[in-house]
Design a protein around this motif. Structure first.
Motif, short mmCIF file in Angstrom:
data_model
loop_
_atom_site.label_atom_id
_atom_site.label_comp_id
_atom_site.label_asym_id
_atom_site.label_seq_id
_atom_site.Cartn_x
_atom_site.Cartn_y
_atom_site.Cartn_z
N THR A 1 1.00 -1.11 0.15
CA THR A 1 0.07 -0.09 -0.05
C THR A 1 0.88 1.36 0.05
N CYS B 1 -6.80 4.92 2.34
CA CYS B 1 -6.71 4.21 3.48
C CYS B 1 -6.55 2.72 3.50
N ASP C 1 -4.09 0.83 3.59
CA ASP C 1 -3.14 0.32 4.75
C ASP C 1 -4.06 -0.09 6.00
N TYR C 2 -5.02 0.74 6.27
CA TYR C 2 -5.78 0.37 7.33
C TYR C 2 -6.98 -0.49 7.25
N GLU D 1 -5.13 -3.92 7.68
CA GLU D 1 -4.53 -3.99 8.94
C GLU D 1 -4.17 -5.45 9.37
N VAL E 1 1.20 -7.89 4.10
CA VAL E 1 1.39 -6.32 3.54
C VAL E 1 2.44 -5.56 3.87
N THR F 1 3.17 -1.49 4.26
CA THR F 1 2.71 -0.09 3.99
C THR F 1 3.89 0.92 3.75
N TYR G 1 -7.79 10.34 5.86
CA TYR G 1 -7.14 9.40 6.42
C TYR G 1 -7.32 9.58 7.92
N THR H 1 -9.33 6.32 9.85
CA THR H 1 -8.38 5.27 10.53
C THR H 1 -8.17 5.67 11.87
N SER I 1 2.67 5.49 11.31
CA SER I 1 1.41 4.92 10.87
C SER I 1 2.08 3.92 9.73
N TYR I 2 3.31 3.94 9.37
CA TYR I 2 3.60 3.23 8.07
C TYR I 2 4.78 2.28 8.48
N GLU I 3 5.07 1.22 7.50
CA GLU I 3 6.16 0.22 7.95
C GLU I 3 7.43 0.78 7.21
#
Length: 215
Positions: free
Chosen positions: A8, A113, A115-116, A119, A124, A126, A166, A170, A179-181
């Protein structure tokens, strides 16, 4: 190059996020969904695609959001769904479409959204892509034939819209590293370099998982 990962991509306007996504999708030989998510949600929900376009990544107010989430958590069917305002139906249809797309296999999902929505999925990654304002201004001014001032205004308005959307839908904060990897600066790496960084990260993560399974 192959992957089993769903990627994502959240992005600042003008950072080249979609172009980077297409490069990664091409290298991995997987599909990319951007506006295609809206078409899919429209087809499966019976709501016109024009309505999805109208509501695309645009914020609603927190009261409507709470109603949507209450309805989603309790399930929706019959008269409950029929009586729901169009904002709610659009959100739920898109949420469901994202999950159905992900269930079909590895792909890239841009914004909205995703990624949300995913979850709870294990495969996944993100990603959020940003770039310095002056770089984004040059990109948008060139792409839309605008003055720097108008490009900057367009960037500010689009980012505000994406952020509000967003943050309402979320439990996370748009553009926040937590909020992200993976967060990358395309201004530093360029489109090709950012795409390569994503691909290398995904490949490394998959190899580590494969090693863990052998233990």
């Amino acid at each position: 190059m192959k992957t089993n990962t769903i990627i994502t991509i959240g992005r600042q306007f003008g950072s080249g996020g979609r172009e980077i996504g297409y490069k990664v999708a091409d290298d991995f030989g997987i599909k990319l969904y951007d506006k295609e998510m809206l078409a899919r949600a429209a087809k499966e929900s019976g709501i016109s695609e024009e309505i999805f376009e109208t509501h695309d990544e645009k914020p609603t107010n927190s009261f409507l959001y709470s109603l949507v989430m209450d309805t989603y958590s309790m399930g929706y069917s019959g008269s409950t769904y029929a009586d729901m305002p169009i904002n709610h139906k659009v959100f739920l249809a898109q949420f469901d479409a994202i999950k159905k797309i992900a269930d079909e296999g590895p792909c890239i999902l841009i914004g909205r959204c995703a990624d949300y929505a995913l979850e709870s999925y294990e495969n996944v990654v993100t990603v959020f892509i940003n770039a310095d304002m002056d770089i984004r201004i040059r990109r948008i001014a060139r792409k839309y034939d605008l003055t720097d001032a108008k490009a900057k205004d367009m960037i500010a308005k689009t980012d505000k819209k994406r952020s509000s959307y967003y943050n309402y839908y979320t439990n996370k904060k748009w553009s926040d590293a937590e909020s992200y990897e993976l967060c990358l600066n395309s201004g530093e790496l360029g489109v090709e370099g950012t795409a390569k960084a994503i691909e290398q990260y995904v490949a490394l993560k998959e190899s580590i998982k494969a090693e863990d399974k052998k233990l």
